[in-house]
Design an enzyme around this catalytic site. Sequence first.
Site, PDB file in Angstrom:
ATOM      1  N   ASP A  10      43.435  30.997  38.059  1.00 17.00           N
ATOM      2  CA  ASP A  10      42.312  31.833  37.114  1.00 17.00           C
ATOM      3  C   ASP A  10      41.731  32.058  38.114  1.00 17.00           C
ATOM      4  OD1 ASP A  10      41.252  34.627  35.044  1.00 17.00           O
ATOM      5  OD2 ASP A  10      39.815  32.607  34.341  1.00 17.00           O
ATOM      6  N   SER A  11      40.313  33.433  37.908  1.00 14.78           N
ATOM      7  CA  SER A  11      38.964  33.270  38.547  1.00 14.78           C
ATOM      8  C   SER A  11      37.910  32.403  37.801  1.00 14.78           C
ATOM      9  CB  SER A  11      38.269  35.190  38.051  1.00 14.78           C
ATOM     10  OG  SER A  11      38.240  35.023  36.913  1.00 14.78           O
ATOM     11  N   GLY A  43      36.866  40.351  37.897  1.00 13.91           N
ATOM     12  CA  GLY A  43      36.446  42.440  37.330  1.00 13.91           C
ATOM     13  C   GLY A  43      36.349  43.056  37.463  1.00 13.91           C
ATOM     14  N   CYS A  73      44.808  35.336  35.726  1.00 11.55           N
ATOM     15  CA  CYS A  73      43.835  36.199  35.397  1.00 11.55           C
ATOM     16  C   CYS A  73      44.590  37.540  35.201  1.00 11.55           C
ATOM     17  CB  CYS A  73      43.675  36.150  36.610  1.00 11.55           C
ATOM     18  SG  CYS A  73      41.884  37.090  36.500  1.00 11.55           S
ATOM     19  N   THR A  75      43.282  40.386  35.439  1.00 11.95           N
ATOM     20  CA  THR A  75      43.016  41.128  36.763  1.00 11.95           C
ATOM     21  C   THR A  75      43.522  41.138  38.122  1.00 11.95           C
ATOM     22  OG1 THR A  75      40.241  41.468  35.990  1.00 11.95           O
ATOM     23  CG2 THR A  75      40.118  41.512  38.449  1.00 11.95           C
ATOM     24  N   GLU A 152      31.159  33.786  27.468  1.00  9.84           N
ATOM     25  CA  GLU A 152      30.450  32.610  28.706  1.00  9.84           C
ATOM     26  C   GLU A 152      29.682  31.857  28.293  1.00  9.84           C
ATOM     27  OE1 GLU A 152      31.561  32.282  33.033  1.00  9.84           O
ATOM     28  OE2 GLU A 152      33.453  32.300  32.251  1.00  9.84           O
ATOM     29  N   CYS A 185      42.523  40.414  29.137  1.00 10.37           N
ATOM     30  CA  CYS A 185      41.671  39.934  29.935  1.00 10.37           C
ATOM     31  C   CYS A 185      41.844  37.732  28.960  1.00 10.37           C
ATOM     32  CB  CYS A 185      39.956  40.423  29.697  1.00 10.37           C
ATOM     33  SG  CYS A 185      38.410  39.055  30.553  1.00 10.37           S
ATOM     34  N   THR A 186      41.655  36.996  30.118  1.00 12.07           N
ATOM     35  CA  THR A 186      41.213  35.802  29.526  1.00 12.07           C
ATOM     36  C   THR A 186      40.796  35.270  28.499  1.00 12.07           C
ATOM     37  OG1 THR A 186      40.266  35.229  31.812  1.00 12.07           O
ATOM     38  CG2 THR A 186      42.397  35.152  31.193  1.00 12.07           C
ATOM     39  N   HIS A 187      39.685  35.890  28.599  1.00  9.33           N
ATOM     40  CA  HIS A 187      38.099  35.203  27.682  1.00  9.33           C
ATOM     41  C   HIS A 187      38.327  36.526  26.358  1.00  9.33           C
ATOM     42  CE1 HIS A 187      36.685  34.284  30.991  1.00  9.33           C
ATOM     43  NE2 HIS A 187      35.453  34.227  30.722  1.00  9.33           N
TER      44      HIS A 187
HETATM   45  N1  DGL Z   1      39.784  36.041  34.217  1.00 12.54           N
HETATM   46  C1  DGL Z   1      39.494  37.566  34.336  1.00 12.54           C
HETATM   47  C2  DGL Z   1      40.549  38.817  34.041  1.00 12.54           C
HETATM   48  O1  DGL Z   1      41.166  38.229  32.745  1.00 12.54           O
HETATM   49  C3  DGL Z   1      37.693  37.435  33.546  1.00 12.54           C
HETATM   50  C4  DGL Z   1      37.333  37.358  34.188  1.00 12.54           C
HETATM   51  C5  DGL Z   1      36.825  37.536  35.334  1.00 12.54           C
HETATM   52  O2  DGL Z   1      36.351  38.761  35.703  1.00 12.54           O
HETATM   53  O3  DGL Z   1      37.056  37.423  36.611  1.00 12.54           O
HETATM   54  O4  DGL Z   1      40.825  39.571  33.967  1.00 12.54           O
END
Ligand code: DGL
Length: 280
Positions: A10-11, A43, A73, A75, A152, A185-187
């Site tokens: 993931d990012s 993102g 991720c 994105t 975050e 999105c992961t968050h």
């Molecule tokens: N992990 C990213 C996603 O799921 C979110 C955080 C980012 O922008 O890197 O899109």
Amino acid sequence: MNTNPIAVFDSGLGGLSVVRHLRRLLPNEAVVYFGDTARVPYGTKSRQTVVRFALEDARFLLQFEPKLIVVACNTASALALHELEQALPVPVLGVVEPGARAAARLAEGGAVVVLGTEATSASGSYPAALHALVPDLEVVSQACPLFVPLVEEGRGCDDPIVQLVADTYLTPLRERGVRVAVLGCTHYPLLRAAIERSLGPDVHIVDSGRETSLAIQQLLAKHAGLCRTGRPGSMRCYVSDNPDRFRQVGSRFLNEDVDQVELVAPERYATPLQLATDIC
Ligand code: DGL
């Protein structure tokens, strides 16, 4: 049976919200995770950059001889899955397809809204995956860029600021006949209750990370690739920056302590071209 690990990247730390489901569904599997915490967020970046970072992240994980690589991720899944599939010698699974499949199943003639980062929304990957399944489905893409920094920062569903932001993005959608909302999105799973309140009680919520974990289970079962040792699977994490923060904040995403975290030096994941650009 295949005891090689499942590799996930993931990012940053958000992908732990996918690993959380994976560990619950497949507790015997060893997991190795790379979080590109030095270069998060993806993102807001261009396709070209996200593709390069995603290839580097995945190549770093190849040294662990994974049986498959999961692009946790959204994105990176939306922008780089094709390139990853072409470049890697192991199966690659992104989160877009499984999320889209679940949403298409639940839509029943209503509209689907896909919530994601700016890059995911602009990519059109979720609408393309949904329209491949249901050509006349109404799909709305809604970027929610403030959600990632709010999560975050440790803000949760009971925080009035979170609810205000969720209402700002989502209450206008109430008039669109939305039947399904995809947490693309992961968050976003960490803000699920606030999102549900904004959208109203009649909207099904699809968590792409959970759907992806189910898809992994099915895929491994089909190819006799499940690990059936009967022992709890190990979990090792590698990050490109700040392992302490990853440990602290990551446990909220994983819902368990994040123990084994190792910092990776840039030369182990970034290509020489990238290093040269960073130095300049
Ligand atoms: N992990 C990213 C996603 O799921 C979110 C955080 C980012 O922008 O890197 O899109």
